[in-house]
Enzyme design. Structure first.
Site, PDB file in Angstrom:
ATOM      1  N   GLN A  30     -18.351  28.205  34.816  1.00 10.31           N
ATOM      2  CA  GLN A  30     -17.218  28.549  35.467  1.00 10.31           C
ATOM      3  C   GLN A  30     -16.251  27.746  35.904  1.00 10.31           C
ATOM      4  O   GLN A  30     -16.672  26.501  35.812  1.00 10.31           O
ATOM      5  CB  GLN A  30     -17.632  29.385  36.719  1.00 10.31           C
ATOM      6  CG  GLN A  30     -18.430  29.068  37.613  1.00 10.31           C
ATOM      7  CD  GLN A  30     -19.331  29.647  38.695  1.00 10.31           C
ATOM      8  OE1 GLN A  30     -19.125  30.859  38.648  1.00 10.31           O
ATOM      9  NE2 GLN A  30     -20.436  29.160  39.171  1.00 10.31           N
ATOM     10  N   HIS A  61     -22.391  34.642  55.624  1.00  8.65           N
ATOM     11  CA  HIS A  61     -23.488  33.976  55.815  1.00  8.65           C
ATOM     12  C   HIS A  61     -24.506  34.555  56.842  1.00  8.65           C
ATOM     13  O   HIS A  61     -25.738  34.767  56.673  1.00  8.65           O
ATOM     14  CB  HIS A  61     -23.307  32.679  56.080  1.00  8.65           C
ATOM     15  CG  HIS A  61     -22.912  32.022  54.695  1.00  8.65           C
ATOM     16  ND1 HIS A  61     -21.775  31.253  54.761  1.00  8.65           N
ATOM     17  CD2 HIS A  61     -23.393  32.063  53.249  1.00  8.65           C
ATOM     18  CE1 HIS A  61     -21.442  30.714  53.207  1.00  8.65           C
ATOM     19  NE2 HIS A  61     -22.344  31.349  52.736  1.00  8.65           N
ATOM     20  N   ASP A  85     -23.109  27.122  47.779  1.00  9.41           N
ATOM     21  CA  ASP A  85     -22.447  26.734  48.939  1.00  9.41           C
ATOM     22  C   ASP A  85     -23.402  26.172  50.108  1.00  9.41           C
ATOM     23  O   ASP A  85     -22.818  25.503  50.872  1.00  9.41           O
ATOM     24  CB  ASP A  85     -21.421  27.447  49.233  1.00  9.41           C
ATOM     25  CG  ASP A  85     -21.721  28.645  49.741  1.00  9.41           C
ATOM     26  OD1 ASP A  85     -22.685  28.830  50.826  1.00  9.41           O
ATOM     27  OD2 ASP A  85     -21.117  29.805  49.365  1.00  9.41           O
ATOM     28  N   GLU A 105     -29.941  28.061  42.381  1.00  8.83           N
ATOM     29  CA  GLU A 105     -28.644  28.334  41.832  1.00  8.83           C
ATOM     30  C   GLU A 105     -28.478  27.851  40.649  1.00  8.83           C
ATOM     31  O   GLU A 105     -28.867  26.802  40.028  1.00  8.83           O
ATOM     32  CB  GLU A 105     -27.876  27.358  42.862  1.00  8.83           C
ATOM     33  CG  GLU A 105     -26.352  26.979  42.574  1.00  8.83           C
ATOM     34  CD  GLU A 105     -25.402  28.215  42.352  1.00  8.83           C
ATOM     35  OE1 GLU A 105     -25.256  28.943  43.473  1.00  8.83           O
ATOM     36  OE2 GLU A 105     -24.672  28.327  41.434  1.00  8.83           O
ATOM     37  N   ASP A 136     -31.608  29.396  36.432  1.00 12.81           N
ATOM     38  CA  ASP A 136     -31.431  30.657  36.247  1.00 12.81           C
ATOM     39  C   ASP A 136     -32.359  31.363  37.298  1.00 12.81           C
ATOM     40  O   ASP A 136     -33.677  31.346  37.287  1.00 12.81           O
ATOM     41  CB  ASP A 136     -31.890  31.351  35.086  1.00 12.81           C
ATOM     42  CG  ASP A 136     -31.540  32.704  34.694  1.00 12.81           C
ATOM     43  OD1 ASP A 136     -31.417  33.440  35.738  1.00 12.81           O
ATOM     44  OD2 ASP A 136     -31.521  33.324  33.565  1.00 12.81           O
ATOM     45  N   GLY A 137     -31.631  32.061  38.372  1.00 18.80           N
ATOM     46  CA  GLY A 137     -32.610  32.888  39.539  1.00 18.80           C
ATOM     47  C   GLY A 137     -33.721  33.670  38.927  1.00 18.80           C
ATOM     48  O   GLY A 137     -34.643  33.859  39.347  1.00 18.80           O
ATOM     49  N   ASP A 154     -27.428  36.196  46.984  1.00 24.98           N
ATOM     50  CA  ASP A 154     -26.220  35.537  47.404  1.00 24.98           C
ATOM     51  C   ASP A 154     -25.360  35.381  46.118  1.00 24.98           C
ATOM     52  O   ASP A 154     -25.089  34.225  45.907  1.00 24.98           O
ATOM     53  CB  ASP A 154     -26.596  34.156  48.135  1.00 24.98           C
ATOM     54  CG  ASP A 154     -25.309  33.575  48.869  1.00 24.98           C
ATOM     55  OD1 ASP A 154     -24.408  34.212  48.683  1.00 24.98           O
ATOM     56  OD2 ASP A 154     -25.579  32.772  49.628  1.00 24.98           O
ATOM     57  N   THR A 156     -22.327  36.029  43.075  1.00 27.14           N
ATOM     58  CA  THR A 156     -21.174  36.558  42.925  1.00 27.14           C
ATOM     59  C   THR A 156     -20.914  37.798  42.411  1.00 27.14           C
ATOM     60  O   THR A 156     -21.934  38.780  42.481  1.00 27.14           O
ATOM     61  CB  THR A 156     -20.523  35.590  41.676  1.00 27.14           C
ATOM     62  OG1 THR A 156     -21.282  35.677  40.474  1.00 27.14           O
ATOM     63  CG2 THR A 156     -20.484  34.092  42.128  1.00 27.14           C
TER      64      THR A 156
END
Lengths: 279, 279
Positions: A30, A61, A85, A105, A136-137, A154, A156
């Site tokens: 991205q 959060h 993040d 992540e 890859d989660g 968490d 997107t």
């Protein structure tokens, strides 16, 4: 000259007066950008969507993390899917009983960039209890069944790399990755979004868990300023199971969460209760 | 061509995809405009500020009205200061015990324009219990002491014609216009606004009333998407005095308000509790 960071979400638009672009680079997944804004300080923008800012990140959060953490009887092993993040890991580690936090992540560049621009978000990433898994989660959870007390999704939005994290397949996977009586929390967009799939997300969660509770929080840099989450579990109920001492402990250092805010978040406005089929 | 209705509030901006301007005329007090928007339908814009829309107005009008109405033991005589769009009067008259509603709106053009473009908002303005007083609400209250059980301050922001409705002089006036044990509710902007005067508004209210409770609601067309109110009274407490039967009755036809939403609205996030001095 006036600089504005602008984001369009279908029929509405948000704008934030900006000081400048501090970083902009296409990662493997991205476009990763950091923009300085007047109201919210530094802002992480992924593919044009504001993801987190210095000054309002506490709401997202805290509210992704604490409702599950104060409700589970003894959360020791936690998995954060997405969340590069670092803000969610930081909140998880406010709970002294935690022994292990996996951060799964997919985009390592996000972690690196946030370490540089968001020192507060990432302040706990080097804690010895944190296990950073860049990848890859989805795949990670497949290979770690029955390991977690709590999974915090968490992600997107359900377009782009986060898309798979709202499917039946993913929720079934989280169920298997949880220990008995574990809790899954996933963010779930704004109820004001006309394309919100809240009823659908709830239905899919209920294929996998006996309970799926919607809850909300006000997040000014996300579309419409109102965001939501689901709390899914077979055994833990967010209102009946929450421990007042643990809520009070967290409130000592929180900016949004309090025992009253915890309860209040689960109040569903009338129109939404009808939409979700819980009226 | 793409048309966007855009509103700038200091360091942030909101935008709504628009179909066109249906009405635009300077009244004696302000520029009155009606704009068609894709997401929220018809929108009343006063001096460039979105005031009410067809599709999200229910949150503001229900939450300005019902918390006081379900908490006061027997609200019969109500005064709405401002509120020329009629939405607050409509909500007040959902309560069967009401005998009289005074609408004290300074700008008669707003009432006329809303009758034409917002038939649902204005649907109760011709009810025989409604007394429309076009004129200065300030002056009206001066001449009507001890007459009201509830005053709903349905004002614009504290700049322009609504400015006087946030002063010590005004709040003292509302106190005198209330009957013994009456309730004043006033809208009080977004807690996210860096120029929010919430602590100041609370302090001024507490010069006049023994209690002043902050509460919030999510309103997507107001700045930051999160709005707030104060509930001030000497005798009525919004959580201890609220009647469950009256809350349930209202919920049958509400879109936002429920008994749980009533309680939840009064939960103050940690940062705001510190700001207000109620932590």
């Amino acid at each position: 000259m006036e600089l504005w960071l602008t984001e369009t979400y279908g029929p509405i638009r948000g704008g934030w007066k900006a000081g400048g672009v501090l970083y902009s680079k296409q990662s493997k997944y991205q476009l990763v950008e950091i923009v300085e804004t007047e109201r919210w300080g530094k802002t992480l923008v992924l593919d044009g969507c504001m993801m987190t800012t210095e000054k309002d990140e506490f709401v997202y959060h805290e509210m992704l993390t604490h409702p599950a953490m104060v409700s589970h009887p003894a959360p020791k092993s936690i998995c954060v899917v997405g969340g590069g993040d670092g803000g969610t890991v930081r909140e998880v580690l406010r709970h002294p009983g935690v022994e292990r936090v996996v951060l799964a992540e997919i985009d390592g560049d996000v972690i690196d960039v946030c370490r540089k621009y968001f020192p507060d978000h990432t302040s706990k990433l080097d804690d010895p209890r944190v296990d950073i898994q860049v990848g890859d989660g989805f795949e990670y959870l497949k290979n770690h069944q029955g390991e977690f007390d709590i999974i915090l999704s968490d992600s997107t939005d359900p377009i782009g790399p986060g898309e798979v994290l709202f499917t039946q397949e993913y929720f079934a996977l989280t169920k298997r990755a949880l220990r008995d009586g574990g809790v899954l929390v996933t963010q779930s967009h704004s109820p004001w979004d006309p394309d919100s799939r809240l009823r659908n997300i709830r239905d899919v969660l209920l294929h996998n868990f006996s309970q799926a509770h919607w809850y909300g929080a006000v997040i000014p840099t996300y579309p419409y300023g109102w965001w939501s989450f689901f709390f899914a579990s077979d055994k833990v109920h967010p209102l009946e199971s929450a421990r007042i001492e643990r809520m009070q402990e967290i409130t000592q250092n929180s900016k949004y969460f309090t025992p009253a805010v915890h309860d209040a978040a689960f109040a569903v406005p009338a129109f939404l209760a009808r939409e979700l089929g819980v009226a």
